[in-house]
Design an enzyme around this catalytic site. Structure first.
Site, mmCIF file in Angstrom:
data_model
loop_
_atom_site.group_PDB
_atom_site.id
_atom_site.type_symbol
_atom_site.label_atom_id
_atom_site.label_comp_id
_atom_site.label_asym_id
_atom_site.label_seq_id
_atom_site.Cartn_x
_atom_site.Cartn_y
_atom_site.Cartn_z
ATOM 1 N N ASP A 9 0.857 -1.177 0.000
ATOM 2 C CA ASP A 9 0.000 0.000 0.000
ATOM 3 C C ASP A 9 0.900 1.236 0.000
ATOM 4 O O ASP A 9 1.686 1.418 0.924
ATOM 5 C CB ASP A 9 -0.872 -0.051 1.268
ATOM 6 C CG ASP A 9 -1.982 0.972 1.250
ATOM 7 O OD1 ASP A 9 -3.004 0.738 1.892
ATOM 8 O OD2 ASP A 9 -1.807 2.036 0.602
ATOM 9 N N ASP A 112 -2.931 2.193 -6.187
ATOM 10 C CA ASP A 112 -1.833 2.245 -5.212
ATOM 11 C C ASP A 112 -1.740 1.013 -4.310
ATOM 12 O O ASP A 112 -1.092 1.059 -3.276
ATOM 13 C CB ASP A 112 -1.947 3.502 -4.347
ATOM 14 C CG ASP A 112 -3.125 3.425 -3.388
ATOM 15 O OD1 ASP A 112 -4.167 2.898 -3.784
ATOM 16 O OD2 ASP A 112 -2.992 3.893 -2.245
ATOM 17 N N GLU A 113 -2.410 -0.077 -4.668
ATOM 18 C CA GLU A 113 -2.369 -1.285 -3.842
ATOM 19 C C GLU A 113 -2.186 -2.527 -4.703
ATOM 20 O O GLU A 113 -2.837 -2.660 -5.738
ATOM 21 C CB GLU A 113 -3.685 -1.456 -3.068
ATOM 22 C CG GLU A 113 -3.890 -0.460 -1.958
ATOM 23 C CD GLU A 113 -5.221 -0.670 -1.262
ATOM 24 O OE1 GLU A 113 -5.588 -1.840 -1.028
ATOM 25 O OE2 GLU A 113 -5.886 0.334 -0.986
#
Length: 416
Positions: A9, A112-113
């Site tokens: 993350d 973003d993960e």
DNA sequence: TCTGGGGTCCTAGGACCC
DNA sequence: TCTGGGGTCCTAGGACCC
């Protein structure tokens, strides 16, 4: 078999990426991450919410999703930077490229993960924790931003772990650590417990994840239906989803926009719907799909939403055909309340290749397909505003609205 | 709340069929 | 109409995620 799953993350992703960009391009010598700052929209266009915040901004009590007005009240010296989605996509791609150096299988959960499956990789790359450190440090060294990594035996627990203390940290949350590390947390912190479920759980006297884990599943079912069983299982660390090789094909494609003024006439509304239809259809054609279901959504001045949908007689990707349906739906649905937000969406997608076309529509179909194809080519070559519909001239409205098909951006390392 | 934009999934209720 | 009981499909709305 026991799996070992990583969840990565990016810390304050949008803000970190903008900060990294500014430092690398010497736009500014101030690191946005070290001052109270946020990524946020334009209030004059009624896009005024917080998309990402720095840790110093968080200390002022600023939350993602709140209005810029209230954020600025909490911290008058707050620095507000508009989002640069092309940059964000480049940064995301650069990070995924690093994962692909080691992992045959990268699940991109969001911009973003990511989830990674480290099962059976220990004899090559060492213990999960030591490899996670290597990965985290490599990203920081090569790309300039930090990540949290959560490690466990399933995706749910890995994701919960990555959300513990930030930034630039590695956490484990193995089943034997659930009681100590996860159960004391407020129930709202559990994945899939949102605002509504949280409020209902509080009313039932359930405040922590541990209390949820140890409550009666049938009681939960009575109040939450199947969602009750889900969050009960999650509170106990039980999840069965596996790391997927690639993102499954999309179920639908939609674009929507908040308009900078209230729309009170159907002509303006339909122009905005056309600008949304143009981009949705470009994305649809870009993905080689055709759609059978079309829907329109309207949010009024006082934030009341409504939607309306219909099946087309035949699946299509033709802008004109979809726009016609959109207009019908809008006319049927609109109650004449001033409009703040308009959205369109296509779904019931199928692959364009090997689809039969009724003979009846063949000529018309050929004509419009050729038209769309030419327009797409011109826009790809000369830019999206190089060719627009005449109805937008002097309208003061954007001829295309919403996300476009993914262009081929240079990867980040070549940019820096 | 001076409250974005992109998604997915679930459910209640109505239409329709036998 | 003082009207049964399933089943399936569709729609609108709402919940959740980032």
């Amino acid at each position: 078999m026991k799996h070992t799953i990583f969840h990565i993350d990016v810390n304050s992703a949008y803000l970190s990426w903008e900060a990294t960009y500014r430092i690398n391009t010497q736009v500014s010598c101030i690191d946005l991450r070290t001052i109270p700052s946020i990524i946020g929209g334009d209030e004059s266009k009624r896009h005024g919410i917080v998309l990402a915040k720095s840790i110093p901004a968080k200390k002022y009590g600023i939350k993602t999703g709140e209005s810029l007005f209230s954020a600025r009240q909490k911290c008058p010296s707050l620095v507000i930077v508009p989002p640069n989605y092309k940059l964000f996509m480049q940064c995301s791609n650069a990070m995924v490229d690093i994962f692909k150096e080691y992992f045959p299988l990268v699940e991109r959960y969001s911009v973003d993960e990511c989830f990674l499956d480290y099962t059976n990789m220990s004899h090559h790359f060492g213990s999960p924790i030591s490899f996670a450190h290597h990965l985290k440090d490599k990203i920081q060294k090569e790309l300039g931003f930090t990540v949290n990594i959560g490690i466990s035996n399933n995706k749910l627990l890995a994701k919960m772990a990555s959300d513990f203390e930030k930034p630039n940290k590695i956490h484990t949350l193995f089943p034997n650590e659930i009681q100590e590390k996860m159960w004391p947390l407020p129930v709202r912190d559990l994945f899939m417990v949102g605002r509504a479920s949280n409020a209902k759980l509080i009313k039932l006297g359930i405040y922590t994840i541990g209390e949820l884990a140890n409550s009666d599943p049938e009681l939960l079912y009575a109040h939450f239906k199947s969602h009750g069983y889900l969050i009960h299982a999650y509170a106990n660390g039980i999840a069965t989803s596996i790391v997927k090789p690639c993102s499954p094909e999309a179920k639908g494609i939609g674009n929507s926009t908040t308009i900078s003024f209230d729309v009170t006439d159907s002509r303006t509304a339909k122009l905005i719907l056309l600008s949304l239809t143009e981009t949705v259809c470009m994305r649809l054609r870009d993905s080689d799909m055709i759609a059978k279901m079309v829907s329109v959504s309207i949010k009024s001045h006082d934030f009341i939403s409504l939607s309306h949908q219909m099946q087309l007689t035949e699946s299509t990707d033709i802008t004109n055909d979809i726009y016609k349906a959109i207009c019908t739906l809008f006319d049927e649905a609109w109650n004449k309340e001033p409009i703040r937000h308009l959205g369109i969406r296509v779904s019931s997608l199928s692959s364009k290749t090997n689809t039969q076309l009724s003979l009846f529509d063949f000529d018309k179909h050929e004509k419009y397909t050729a038209l769309d194809e030419s327009i797409d080519k011109i826009r790809l070559r000369y830019g999206n505003t190089s060719i627009i519909r005449a109805s937008f001239l002097h309208s003061g409205l954007r001829p295309l609205n919403g996300g476009m098909p993914e262009e081929n951006y240079p990867i980040m390392s070549s940019l820096l």
